[in-house]
Design an enzyme around this catalytic site. Sequence first.
Site, PDB file in Angstrom:
ATOM      1  N   ASP A 212       0.763  -1.191   0.116  1.00  0.00           N
ATOM      2  CA  ASP A 212      -0.167   0.103   0.091  1.00  0.00           C
ATOM      3  C   ASP A 212       0.713   1.103   0.009  1.00  0.00           C
ATOM      4  O   ASP A 212       2.088   1.111   0.105  1.00  0.00           O
ATOM      5  CB  ASP A 212      -1.064  -0.150   1.144  1.00  0.00           C
ATOM      6  CG  ASP A 212      -2.206   0.905   0.943  1.00  0.00           C
ATOM      7  OD1 ASP A 212      -2.221   1.442  -0.069  1.00  0.00           O
ATOM      8  OD2 ASP A 212      -2.981   0.836   1.648  1.00  0.00           O
TER       9      ASP A 212
HETATM   10  C1  BGC Z   1      -4.964   2.889   0.227  1.00  0.00           C
HETATM   11  C2  BGC Z   1      -5.266   2.082  -0.897  1.00  0.00           C
HETATM   12  C3  BGC Z   1      -5.170   2.433  -2.321  1.00  0.00           C
HETATM   13  C4  BGC Z   1      -3.843   3.107  -2.433  1.00  0.00           C
HETATM   14  C5  BGC Z   1      -3.418   3.721  -3.942  1.00  0.00           C
HETATM   15  C6  BGC Z   1      -3.915   3.906  -0.318  1.00  0.00           C
HETATM   16  O1  BGC Z   1      -3.744   5.147   0.597  1.00  0.00           O
HETATM   17  O2  BGC Z   1      -5.132   2.545   1.344  1.00  0.00           O
HETATM   18  O3  BGC Z   1      -6.507   1.240  -0.632  1.00  0.00           O
HETATM   19  O4  BGC Z   1      -5.338   1.202  -3.229  1.00  0.00           O
HETATM   20  O5  BGC Z   1      -3.825   4.241  -1.466  1.00  0.00           O
HETATM   21  O6  BGC Z   1      -4.543   4.968  -4.095  1.00  0.00           O
END
Ligand code: BGC
Length: 784
Positions: free
Chosen positions: A320
């Site tokens: 993430d």
């Molecule tokens: C979130 C994810 C997301 C990623 C990309 C993160 O802050 O937790 O769920 O896919 O950002 O945007």
Amino acid sequence: MRKARQFVATISCAAIGSLLLGACATTPMTGTAAPVTAAPASDRTAVPVTQAQPDWARSNPEMNTFISDLMAQMTLKEKIGQLTLLTSNWESTGPTMRDSYKEDIRSGRVGGIFNAYTAAYTAELQRLAVDETRLKIPLLFGYDVIHGHRTIFPISLGEAASWDLAAIEQAARLSAVEASAEGIHWTFSPMVDIARDPRWGRISEGAGEDVHLGSKIAAARVRGYQGDDLAATDTVVATAKHFAAYGAAQAGRDYHTVDISERTLRDVYLPPFKAAVDAGVGSFMTSFNEVDGIPASGSRYLLTDILRDQWGFDGFVVTDYTSINEMVPHGYSKDLKQSGEQALNAGVDMDMQGAVYMDHLAQSVSEGKVDQAAIDRAVRRILEMKYRLGLFEAPYRYSNVERQEATIYRPDILEAARDVARKSMVLLKNEGGALPLASTAQSIAVIGPLADSKEDMIGSWSAAGDRSTRPVTILQGIRERAASGVNIGYAKGASYAYGDAGKDDGFAEALALAQKSDVIIAAMGEKWDMTGEAASRTSLDLPGNQQALLERLVATGKPVILVMLSGRPNSIGWADENVPAILHAWYPGTMGGHAVADVLFGDYNPSGKLPVTFPRNVGQVPIHYDMKNTGRPIELGADNAKYVSRYLNTPNTPLYRFGHGLSYTSFGYSPATLSTASMTAGGSLTASATITNTGKVAGEEVVQLYVRDLVGSVTRPVQELKGFEKVTLAPGESRTVTFTLRPEDLAFTRADMSHGWEPGEFQLWIAPVSGAAASVPVGFTITE
Ligand code: BGC
């Protein structure tokens, strides 16, 4: 078609690490696609081992040679580039930005870009990779296509409330069709985190609290995104996220510590991920949280021992957003270089946005902290996915302007979004047939901060969804549907802003409108960004001054219909006692206003059921239907007893149970019958009940199968969902619904940490809702 595959899974004492297991097993396990039954104590697996291999992962000698040749030409820096994912500056979904991404692409330091879409823009960036880098390796484009791309479907929790797997799969399918037409190869969805704490804002992004429902939906979404053929230009690679146990954040505060038992991890939080693997998911995303003291992005136990060795996952793992970097503030890494080593060695292939691999991994290799072979494995996984998507052959194949123009907001996609939206709505209460709206209503007052708010209709994580013009509001939907001559009035009346509690600026206008109307539709709930990432709340009440207005509206004596827009369970106990009808509409998406009108006017008979328990108040949290009994449960009728497990001021029961949802018709359930009252290993039984539409209109009913394992080597939940089926019945029509149960459907993590069922006595319910009182249970046994 799936192929059975040999697997070898070895779990070592070191891999199990600090987990509180009994004797540590080191036995290698080999096998083929046999169902899991009572496993010998030495077969310690988190959940049953995967043996199927998705089609896209089948061995491909041509690909292997191509990639080996390519990798032989790659410098270490270029290899690390493939392991780096950066956001474009179009959007930011996290705290840090790296503006130099175009320069990074040109210099071969980037393998993928996210938050960039449209055929033209993805082609422009792809050109930088293909024309300007030494090896011309195409980029992978990822994006958060969570519940629609341009056309926004209901939020994921709302879709889950449909309990309609075909509709959920179709929503994912059409989202992939739109996203891929704008150059996207890869979606960061489905989010399969079990969520049992409505304070946690991200409860809106998943399928709710239940393991069985969540697993079925995880698989449906993977199938929808990836279709039958990953190489087709209208499918995208799915991502099971956030691995793992992100939903168990302490006190529902986002990114907070997770400290759960190994058994809970295995029995509650891991199964939907396993279901995604079984459905052939192409990638996994790590979670921000720690699990038992180890941040998920540094957890070899999760990313290698379970995901690769036990489940046989063949795709690639991305972190993430900056979660490798975050291992420093977690207190797990002393600096970024060490966090990169820990992540790579744990099994993270791709670093999202952190640039830790980019900045530090080469040095770690030269110091011998990371093996070149581990880097090569990760690079190969990324290159394989690019190959399988056909990008080496035709890097621009997804970026097609004509296809984009012909696809986005296609009428059939909009129509599907409307259909899923109405299927997702849950009629929580409907006293005296307050709904559907009577045709005699000549004037309708539509009141509330969510009544005419386009931006709120589509909820959070709405990808490339337009928030300002496209969404159909509730007011608009009602206006378009109401018969000519019916007077529709609107007043915003109240505000959902936290700071506005206590104000009554708009009340007078709303009350005046209410007074002169036959019926009031109060559209209330939460602002769209009060759920989603970084949107936790310590209260589940209606925010702002909505509650006060609702009370004043009810006091007019006019019938009030409450339409809730929200991404979480709200504690609306006052409304439950005082408002005749309540419809929970989640954030229903681009076509949401039409879908709400479909339900209010009875053009669609509501069929949604709650995928999550609604507490009476936040103090009951965590509360979910499959809790344990405790040693001092409340005996029936003894609600005020002392020294039992209860609160002094609130009953133990929730406001609305998991599985609850009403219809404009009624359904009768016959007692459940079993094909046999006893089964043995390798056997099965069927459980049936006849459901009858006892009302006056056609309707759909979600028939639910619950089981209780009465005595176990560890205590078992009071009920567990084991099956469900949605049936459509004409008035007076009956249908017998039959479920098949095998001993392995009743497997869990036993006292010795092995996975399997245990012989003993069980109770079974076929019912319209969870809860022991919903129908009369029947008993059965499993013998060895
Ligand atoms: C979130 C994810 C997301 C990623 C990309 C993160 O802050 O937790 O769920 O896919 O950002 O945007």
